[in-house]
Design a protein around this motif. Sequence first.
Motif, PDB file in Angstrom:
ATOM      1  N   GLU A   1      31.977 -48.636  -2.119  1.00  0.00           N
ATOM      2  CA  GLU A   1      32.854 -47.429  -2.085  1.00  0.00           C
ATOM      3  C   GLU A   1      33.477 -47.810  -2.969  1.00  0.00           C
ATOM      4  O   GLU A   1      34.573 -48.247  -3.745  1.00  0.00           O
ATOM      5  CB  GLU A   1      33.562 -48.333  -0.576  1.00  0.00           C
TER       6      GLU A   1
ATOM      7  N   ALA B   1      35.865 -54.587  -4.578  1.00  0.00           N
ATOM      8  CA  ALA B   1      34.436 -55.395  -4.480  1.00  0.00           C
ATOM      9  C   ALA B   1      33.697 -55.432  -6.026  1.00  0.00           C
ATOM     10  O   ALA B   1      33.235 -56.430  -5.954  1.00  0.00           O
ATOM     11  CB  ALA B   1      34.335 -54.666  -3.374  1.00  0.00           C
TER      12      ALA B   1
ATOM     13  N   SER C   1      33.227 -58.764  -8.194  1.00  0.00           N
ATOM     14  CA  SER C   1      31.450 -59.122  -8.158  1.00  0.00           C
ATOM     15  C   SER C   1      31.503 -59.405  -9.407  1.00  0.00           C
ATOM     16  O   SER C   1      30.320 -60.890 -10.530  1.00  0.00           O
ATOM     17  CB  SER C   1      30.522 -58.432  -7.981  1.00  0.00           C
TER      18      SER C   1
ATOM     19  N   THR D   1      38.717 -49.600   2.668  1.00  0.00           N
ATOM     20  CA  THR D   1      37.680 -50.267   3.106  1.00  0.00           C
ATOM     21  C   THR D   1      36.476 -50.995   3.785  1.00  0.00           C
ATOM     22  O   THR D   1      37.393 -51.240   4.855  1.00  0.00           O
ATOM     23  CB  THR D   1      37.120 -50.929   1.500  1.00  0.00           C
ATOM     24  N   ASP D   2      35.207 -50.961   4.025  1.00  0.00           N
ATOM     25  CA  ASP D   2      33.974 -51.449   4.758  1.00  0.00           C
ATOM     26  C   ASP D   2      33.907 -52.657   4.474  1.00  0.00           C
ATOM     27  O   ASP D   2      33.361 -52.769   3.716  1.00  0.00           O
ATOM     28  CB  ASP D   2      33.620 -50.151   5.238  1.00  0.00           C
ATOM     29  N   PRO D   3      34.397 -53.689   5.588  1.00  0.00           N
ATOM     30  CA  PRO D   3      33.721 -55.065   5.117  1.00  0.00           C
ATOM     31  C   PRO D   3      32.675 -55.191   4.454  1.00  0.00           C
ATOM     32  O   PRO D   3      31.873 -56.135   4.028  1.00  0.00           O
ATOM     33  CB  PRO D   3      34.120 -56.094   6.134  1.00  0.00           C
ATOM     34  N   ARG D   4      31.484 -54.621   5.295  1.00  0.00           N
ATOM     35  CA  ARG D   4      30.641 -54.070   4.978  1.00  0.00           C
ATOM     36  C   ARG D   4      29.964 -54.070   3.555  1.00  0.00           C
ATOM     37  O   ARG D   4      28.872 -54.343   3.099  1.00  0.00           O
ATOM     38  CB  ARG D   4      29.076 -53.706   5.678  1.00  0.00           C
ATOM     39  N   ASN D   5      31.108 -52.938   2.820  1.00  0.00           N
ATOM     40  CA  ASN D   5      30.374 -52.986   1.481  1.00  0.00           C
ATOM     41  C   ASN D   5      30.667 -53.352   0.563  1.00  0.00           C
ATOM     42  O   ASN D   5      29.926 -54.126  -0.351  1.00  0.00           O
ATOM     43  CB  ASN D   5      30.995 -51.688   1.492  1.00  0.00           C
ATOM     44  N   PHE D   6      32.321 -54.089   1.322  1.00  0.00           N
ATOM     45  CA  PHE D   6      32.156 -55.561   0.736  1.00  0.00           C
ATOM     46  C   PHE D   6      31.097 -56.805   0.385  1.00  0.00           C
ATOM     47  O   PHE D   6      30.888 -56.992  -1.082  1.00  0.00           O
ATOM     48  CB  PHE D   6      33.032 -56.360   0.430  1.00  0.00           C
ATOM     49  N   GLU D   7      30.696 -56.661   1.229  1.00  0.00           N
ATOM     50  CA  GLU D   7      29.403 -58.262   1.478  1.00  0.00           C
ATOM     51  C   GLU D   7      28.352 -57.655   0.184  1.00  0.00           C
ATOM     52  O   GLU D   7      27.435 -57.950  -0.799  1.00  0.00           O
ATOM     53  CB  GLU D   7      29.195 -58.154   2.922  1.00  0.00           C
TER      54      GLU D   7
ATOM     55  N   ILE E   1      41.504 -51.232  -1.016  1.00  0.00           N
ATOM     56  CA  ILE E   1      40.749 -52.111  -0.437  1.00  0.00           C
ATOM     57  C   ILE E   1      41.433 -52.018   1.259  1.00  0.00           C
ATOM     58  O   ILE E   1      40.203 -52.098   2.084  1.00  0.00           O
ATOM     59  CB  ILE E   1      41.831 -53.212  -0.712  1.00  0.00           C
ATOM     60  N   TRP E   2      42.253 -51.548   1.477  1.00  0.00           N
ATOM     61  CA  TRP E   2      43.010 -51.228   3.428  1.00  0.00           C
ATOM     62  C   TRP E   2      41.964 -50.047   4.227  1.00  0.00           C
ATOM     63  O   TRP E   2      41.963 -50.269   5.122  1.00  0.00           O
ATOM     64  CB  TRP E   2      44.463 -51.380   3.626  1.00  0.00           C
TER      65      TRP E   2
END
Length: 257
Positions: A94, A163, A167, A101-107, A98-99
């Motif tokens: 994405e 993210a 990374s 974003t979807d936490p699943r995207n970060f992962e 940051i506010w």
Amino acid sequence: MDARYDLAGRTAIVTGGAGGLGRGIARALRDAGAAVELWDADPDGLAEAVAELGVAWRRVDITEPGLVEAAAAAAFAEHGRIDILVNNAGILGEVKPIWETDPRNFEAVLRVNLFGTYLVSRAVIGRMRELRSRAGIGGHPLRGHVVNIASIQGKEGMARAGAYSASKAGVIALTKSMAKETARDGIVVTAVTPAAAETAMAKQITAERRADILSRIPMGRFVEIEEVARMVLWLASGECSFSTGGIFDLSGGRATY
Ligand SMILES: NC(=O)c1ccc[n+]([C@@H]2O[C@H](COP(=O)([O-])OP(=O)(O)OC[C@H]3O[C@@H](n4cnc5c(N)ncnc54)[C@H](O)[C@@H]3O)[C@@H](O)[C@H]2O)c1
């Protein structure tokens, strides 16, 4: 081209080899005489790349430990050795503050870019260490080269790419750690930090963001895929023998360190 490389007899794996940079890197390694295997999760992209380059391939999702382990075992069994690993597979994810974003995207971004690089390195370096060494410059033993494709964003950070930037910072630190671990094994581990290149990844951003990225590059242009590939060629060759842990700039003057 000013420099020519002779990688005849060497075997290379390029992850994300179906994509823009991976394909360019694979072509350069192939043209230098190496036997190349593309590893990618995208079957259509792989088919297209293999038709274009005429090299070997393996469908591998680099985020799956079991698949990576099996692929590494098969590659070493088939070729007898892997001399060069280019950890290139990556995703942008994405492009949002940051506010939002979807936490699943970060992962997911960390999982491909950092965990995947770790998994493939773990499987390949573990086996590379067991190989018979050859004599490098000065007669010092060489067993192989690992080149990680990080990003300028891993050094500088980038708004709306938390993210991705985190990374790639992780890839830089992993590169240095792995280099220290393999320094006495004749395995040279490095990374490159390109600015933007014209690949599928660059097409995922808006025209406004593209202009913003371009304005940060003093040379006023994107990096050519061939420029990345030719730096990787040097880093993957016996010419690169004492720069382990090095992080190599490809940012047209953007990087300040
Ligand atoms: N294009 C740029 O502007 C740019 C700049 C700096 C760094 N990079 C880095 O260069 C590398 C290559 O990017 P690109 O621009 O060629 O992008 P790309 O999208 O053209 O290629 C990426 C490839 O990685 C593969 N991939 C993604 N997830 C995977 C997984 N789980 N397992 C196996 N393969 C997977 C994709 O299928 C694709 O073929 C990436 O690590 C990227 O972060 C790109």
